[in-house]
Motif scaffolding. Structure first.
Motif, PDB file in Angstrom:
ATOM      1  N   UNK A 176      29.049 -48.325 -58.687  1.00 34.43           N
ATOM      2  CA  UNK A 176      29.843 -47.092 -58.584  1.00 34.43           C
ATOM      3  C   UNK A 176      29.727 -46.486 -57.192  1.00 34.43           C
ATOM      4  N   UNK A 177      28.545 -46.539 -56.605  1.00 38.31           N
ATOM      5  CA  UNK A 177      28.373 -46.025 -55.247  1.00 38.31           C
ATOM      6  C   UNK A 177      29.221 -46.806 -54.260  1.00 38.31           C
ATOM      7  N   UNK A 178      29.231 -48.141 -54.392  1.00 43.29           N
ATOM      8  CA  UNK A 178      30.045 -48.961 -53.506  1.00 43.29           C
ATOM      9  C   UNK A 178      31.531 -48.668 -53.644  1.00 43.29           C
ATOM     10  N   UNK A 179      31.993 -48.451 -54.864  1.00 37.46           N
ATOM     11  CA  UNK A 179      33.413 -48.131 -55.073  1.00 37.46           C
ATOM     12  C   UNK A 179      33.750 -46.787 -54.437  1.00 37.46           C
ATOM     13  N   UNK A 180      32.878 -45.803 -54.606  1.00 32.86           N
ATOM     14  CA  UNK A 180      33.131 -44.494 -54.005  1.00 32.86           C
ATOM     15  C   UNK A 180      33.177 -44.577 -52.488  1.00 32.86           C
ATOM     16  N   UNK A 181      32.276 -45.328 -51.895  1.00 35.45           N
ATOM     17  CA  UNK A 181      32.280 -45.476 -50.442  1.00 35.45           C
ATOM     18  C   UNK A 181      33.518 -46.225 -49.970  1.00 35.45           C
ATOM     19  N   UNK A 182      33.991 -47.190 -50.764  1.00 32.54           N
ATOM     20  CA  UNK A 182      35.227 -47.889 -50.415  1.00 32.54           C
ATOM     21  C   UNK A 182      36.421 -46.939 -50.469  1.00 32.54           C
ATOM     22  N   UNK A 183      36.428 -46.046 -51.458  1.00 34.21           N
ATOM     23  CA  UNK A 183      37.504 -45.051 -51.532  1.00 34.21           C
ATOM     24  C   UNK A 183      37.467 -44.149 -50.302  1.00 34.21           C
ATOM     25  N   UNK A 184      36.273 -43.722 -49.919  1.00 37.46           N
ATOM     26  CA  UNK A 184      36.151 -42.887 -48.729  1.00 37.46           C
ATOM     27  C   UNK A 184      36.600 -43.626 -47.475  1.00 37.46           C
ATOM     28  N   UNK A 185      36.420 -44.940 -47.460  1.00 36.14           N
ATOM     29  CA  UNK A 185      36.815 -45.723 -46.293  1.00 36.14           C
ATOM     30  C   UNK A 185      38.334 -45.782 -46.136  1.00 36.14           C
ATOM     31  N   UNK A 186      39.076 -45.880 -47.245  1.00 35.65           N
ATOM     32  CA  UNK A 186      40.533 -46.016 -47.153  1.00 35.65           C
ATOM     33  C   UNK A 186      41.246 -44.677 -47.154  1.00 35.65           C
ATOM     34  N   UNK A 187      40.545 -43.602 -47.488  1.00 34.55           N
ATOM     35  CA  UNK A 187      41.222 -42.307 -47.596  1.00 34.55           C
ATOM     36  C   UNK A 187      41.754 -41.820 -46.261  1.00 34.55           C
ATOM     37  N   UNK A 188      41.159 -42.260 -45.170  1.00 34.82           N
ATOM     38  CA  UNK A 188      41.589 -41.788 -43.861  1.00 34.82           C
ATOM     39  C   UNK A 188      42.473 -42.742 -43.102  1.00 34.82           C
ATOM     40  N   UNK A 189      42.952 -43.808 -43.737  1.00 32.78           N
ATOM     41  CA  UNK A 189      43.809 -44.771 -43.044  1.00 32.78           C
ATOM     42  C   UNK A 189      45.196 -44.184 -42.803  1.00 32.78           C
ATOM     43  N   UNK A 190      45.671 -44.364 -41.577  1.00 32.37           N
ATOM     44  CA  UNK A 190      46.960 -43.790 -41.191  1.00 32.37           C
ATOM     45  C   UNK A 190      48.024 -44.845 -40.931  1.00 32.37           C
TER      46      UNK A 190
END
Length: 361
Positions: free
Chosen positions: A272-286
Motif C-alpha cells: 500500500x505504501x508503494x502504491x501511494x508513493x506511485x500515485x504521488x509520483x504521477x500526480x505532478x506529471x504535466x
C-alpha cells in the motif's frame, strides 16, 4: 626449593606516555561543541563572503560548510584524538550533505506556501475558470482538481492490479528467460520520460481516431505508474520470510492460496505504501496531460469524453498567461498539488505503521 626473600620490593617499570593524537583516553569535547563549530563557521562564512564582495547567500553557505568540516576535524584532533576526529569528520560531512539537500526543498516549500496561501481559500477550491479572463482576480481550481482526481484514480485502478500481479509472478513463479525479460522491461520503463508515454498514447489516438479526454491522460499515467508499483511490490514480497511459505505449504495448502492468504497479507503495508508513493509520483506529471487532455476552463466530470484539466496543466496554463492574477492562481494551485502529494505520503506512512508486523508479546 624456595628462594629466600631479599627484602627489596620490586616496582613495575613505568609505561611510556601515549603518543599524542592517538590516545583513546584523551579529553572530550562538550556535547554542544558541534553547535559552537557551526556558529563560528557561519560567522566566518558570512564575514569572508561580505569581505570578498559576494552577494550570493549560496556562496556564503558553501564557505561556512567547508569551514565547519575543517574546524570540526582540527578541534577534535587537538582535544581528543585522530580517530575521533575522523569519526566527527564523517558525521559532519553527512550533516552538511543533508542540509545541502534540504535547503532547496525548504526554500521551495516556503516560497510556495508564502505566495500561494494568500490566494488559497474556499472560493478558489470550489470555482472553475469558466468565463474568467486571465487578468481577473477571480476564478478557481475546482475543474482542475476534479480532473486530477479522476485521471489519477483511473491510472491507479489499472496500474495497481497489473503491478501487483506482475510482482507476484516475478517473486513467486518467475524463472527463466521470460522472468528476466519482464524484469528488464520493468527497469527500462522505470526510467522513461513522461513525454514518451504521452507520445505513445497520442500515436494510438491518431491511429484509432480518438478524441482527447481524461482517459487518454490516465493511460499515459498508467504507463508511468506500473513500473513503480511492480518494483515496490516486488521488494515487499521479497521481505516476507520463506519460513511462512514453507509452513503453509507443509500443511498441504496450495501455492496460490498461500500467496493469497499468507504472503500478501504479510506484505500489504509495504504494498500500500508503494502504491501511494506511485500515485504521488504521477500526480505532478504535466507533459502527457498537455498532449492528451488539452485542458479546459469548464468543469468536465466525465473523463471518457471531452477535454479536461488537471492541477499540473492548470499551473502551466496560468503561468503562461503572464498576468499578476494568473501568477497568484498558479502558486495557489501549486500549493494544492503539494498538499495533495503530502497527504498521500502521510496516508502511506500511516498504512505502513498500521500494517507493520507486531513485535513483542
Amino acid at each position: 626449593m624456595s628462594h629466600a626473600s631479599t627484602g627489596v620490593q620490586e616496582h613495575p617499570a613505568p609505561t611510556p606516555p601515549p603518543a599524542p593524537g592517538n590516545s583513546l583516553s584523551s579529553g572530550t569535547l562538550p556535547r554542544l561543541a558541534p553547535l559552537g563549530f557551526a556558529a563560528v563557521s557561519i560567522a566566518l562564512g558570512v564575514g569572508i563572503g561580505a569581505a570578498a564582495g559576494w552577494h550570493s547567500r549560496v556562496q556564503w553557505g558553501l564557505i561556512a560548510a567547508l569551514l565547519f568540516l575543517v574546524i570540526s576535524y582540527v578541534a577534535t584532533s587537538v582535544v581528543e584524538n585522530r580517530r575521533q576526529a575522523k569519526d566527527r569528520l564523517a558525521t559532519s560531512l553527512v550533516w552538511v550533505c543533508f542540509l545541502i539537500a534540504v535547503v532547496p526543498l525548504a526554500s521551495l516549500l516556503w516560497t510556495t506556501v508564502s505566495r500561494g496561501s494568500g490566494r488559497l481559500d474556499i472560493y478558489f477550491l470550489t470555482h472553475s475558470m469558466a468565463g474568467v479572463l486571465g487578468s481577473e482576480a477571480s476564478g478557481g481550481v475546482y475543474h482542475a482538481l476534479i480532473g486530477t482526481l479522476e485521471q489519477v484514480g483511473i491510472a491507479t485502478v489499472i496500474s495497481a492490479p497489473l503491478g501487483l500481479l506482475t510482482a507476484v509472478y516475478l517473486v513467486e513463479y518467475g524463472k527463466g528467460p521470460l522472468a528476466r525479460a519482464v524484469t528488464f522491461f520493468v527497469d527500462v520503463m522505470t526510467g522513461i520520460p513522461s513525454i514518451v508515454a504521452g507520445l505513445f498514447i497520442l500515436s494510438i489516438m491518431l491511429i484509432a481516431g480518438l478524441e482527447p479526454s481524461g482517459l487518454m491522460g490516465a493511460l499515459a499515467l498508467t504507463i508511468l505508474m506500473i513500473p513503480v508499483v511492480v518494483r515496490s511490490t516486488e521488494e515487499m514480497l521479497k521481505l516476507v520470510p520463506n519460513e511462512l511459505r514453507e509452513a503453509s505449504l507443509a500443511l498441504g495448502i496450495p501455492k496460490w492460496r498461500t500467496i493469497l492468504k499468507v504472503v500478501l497479507p504479510t506484505a500489504i503495508g509495504g504494498i500500500a505504501t508503494g502504491v501511494m508513493l506511485a500515485i504521488a509520483r504521477i500526480a505532478g506529471e504535466t507533459a502527457p496531460i498537455i498532449l492528451l487532455v488539452f485542458g479546459s476552463q469548464l468543469i468536465n466530470p466525465n473523463p471518457f469524453e471531452g477535454a479536461q484539466s488537471s492541477l499540473p496543466f492548470y499551473i502551466y496554463e496560468q503561468y503562461k498567461i503572464g498576468e499578476s492574477a494568473s501568477y497568484d492562481r498558479a502558486w495557489a494551485a501549486a500549493l494544492v498539488l503539494i498538499a495533495f502529494v503530502m497527504i498521500l505520503n502521510l496516508v502511506a506512512r500511516g498504512i505502513a505503521r498500521w500494517k507493520a508486523p507486531k513485535t513483542g508479546r
